[in-house]
Write a protein that holds these residues in place. Sequence first.
Motif, mmCIF file in Angstrom:
data_model
loop_
_atom_site.group_PDB
_atom_site.id
_atom_site.type_symbol
_atom_site.label_atom_id
_atom_site.label_comp_id
_atom_site.label_asym_id
_atom_site.label_seq_id
_atom_site.Cartn_x
_atom_site.Cartn_y
_atom_site.Cartn_z
ATOM 1 N N UNK A 28 59.893 -37.701 21.480
ATOM 2 C CA UNK A 28 60.314 -38.965 20.875
ATOM 3 C C UNK A 28 60.916 -39.833 21.982
ATOM 4 N N UNK A 29 60.058 -40.332 22.840
ATOM 5 C CA UNK A 29 60.470 -41.148 23.985
ATOM 6 C C UNK A 29 61.092 -42.459 23.505
ATOM 7 N N UNK A 30 62.013 -42.974 24.312
ATOM 8 C CA UNK A 30 62.666 -44.252 24.027
ATOM 9 C C UNK A 30 62.535 -45.171 25.235
ATOM 10 N N UNK A 31 62.521 -46.454 24.979
ATOM 11 C CA UNK A 31 62.425 -47.473 26.027
ATOM 12 C C UNK A 31 63.636 -48.392 25.878
ATOM 13 N N UNK A 32 64.000 -49.059 26.990
ATOM 14 C CA UNK A 32 65.044 -50.067 26.954
ATOM 15 C C UNK A 32 64.679 -51.174 27.924
ATOM 16 N N UNK B 198 57.659 -51.503 18.349
ATOM 17 C CA UNK B 198 59.039 -52.005 18.385
ATOM 18 C C UNK B 198 59.081 -53.305 19.180
ATOM 19 N N UNK B 199 59.892 -54.249 18.701
ATOM 20 C CA UNK B 199 60.105 -55.515 19.404
ATOM 21 C C UNK B 199 61.362 -55.371 20.260
ATOM 22 N N UNK B 200 61.274 -55.795 21.527
ATOM 23 C CA UNK B 200 62.377 -55.587 22.469
ATOM 24 C C UNK B 200 62.827 -56.908 23.086
ATOM 25 N N UNK C 271 68.500 -56.087 27.656
ATOM 26 C CA UNK C 271 69.369 -55.368 26.729
ATOM 27 C C UNK C 271 69.265 -53.875 27.020
ATOM 28 N N UNK C 272 70.216 -53.140 26.512
ATOM 29 C CA UNK C 272 70.206 -51.690 26.682
ATOM 30 C C UNK C 272 69.992 -50.980 25.353
ATOM 31 N N UNK C 273 69.471 -51.704 24.364
ATOM 32 C CA UNK C 273 69.161 -51.099 23.073
ATOM 33 C C UNK C 273 68.007 -50.123 23.239
ATOM 34 N N UNK C 274 68.086 -48.981 22.576
ATOM 35 C CA UNK C 274 66.994 -48.007 22.604
ATOM 36 C C UNK C 274 65.951 -48.374 21.560
#
Length: 159
Positions: free
Chosen positions: A83-87, A110-112, A116-119
């Motif tokens: 379950x990889x995450x991006x920031x 996901x919209x980024x 920001x440092x949101x996962x």
Amino acid sequence: MKSATTFKSVHAVVRLLVLGAGLWGCAPAWAQQPLPRVELGAGMFRIEAEVAATLEHRMLGLMQRESMPPQHGMLFLFPEAQRHCMWMKNTLLPLSVAFLDEQGRIINVEEMKPQTEDNHCAAKPARFALEMNQGWFKSKGLGAGTLIRGAEQLLPYAR
């Protein structure tokens, strides 16, 4: 005494050159060498994606880039499904990320927001993440279950 001063000056210049050469390998993300590119397909749409297959390239991603052509993106290859995450730290562009399974099917998008440092995480284990300009997937009607053709052929290159 003059020769000792000259020696120290030359020695200082040599040290600076060596230090500079050492820092050359630590160039900032925006000065990185171009990554390999691959053509992917999604429905009737063509995508030209840079391939981030190593940890170093995945860490740099699209940082410090100020623009990206509409049909371009970056495909992140992961060595294993998780379950990889991006920031978006140090990323100037608003992006959308699609997490893909081993077959290249979109798990979730996901919209980024930039800088920001949101996962933003995969809803289930993913082998790929495809970053495109924000809204690209939605504007093309591409979502969960859509096949991104060509991604699965790159699995052997993930490191």
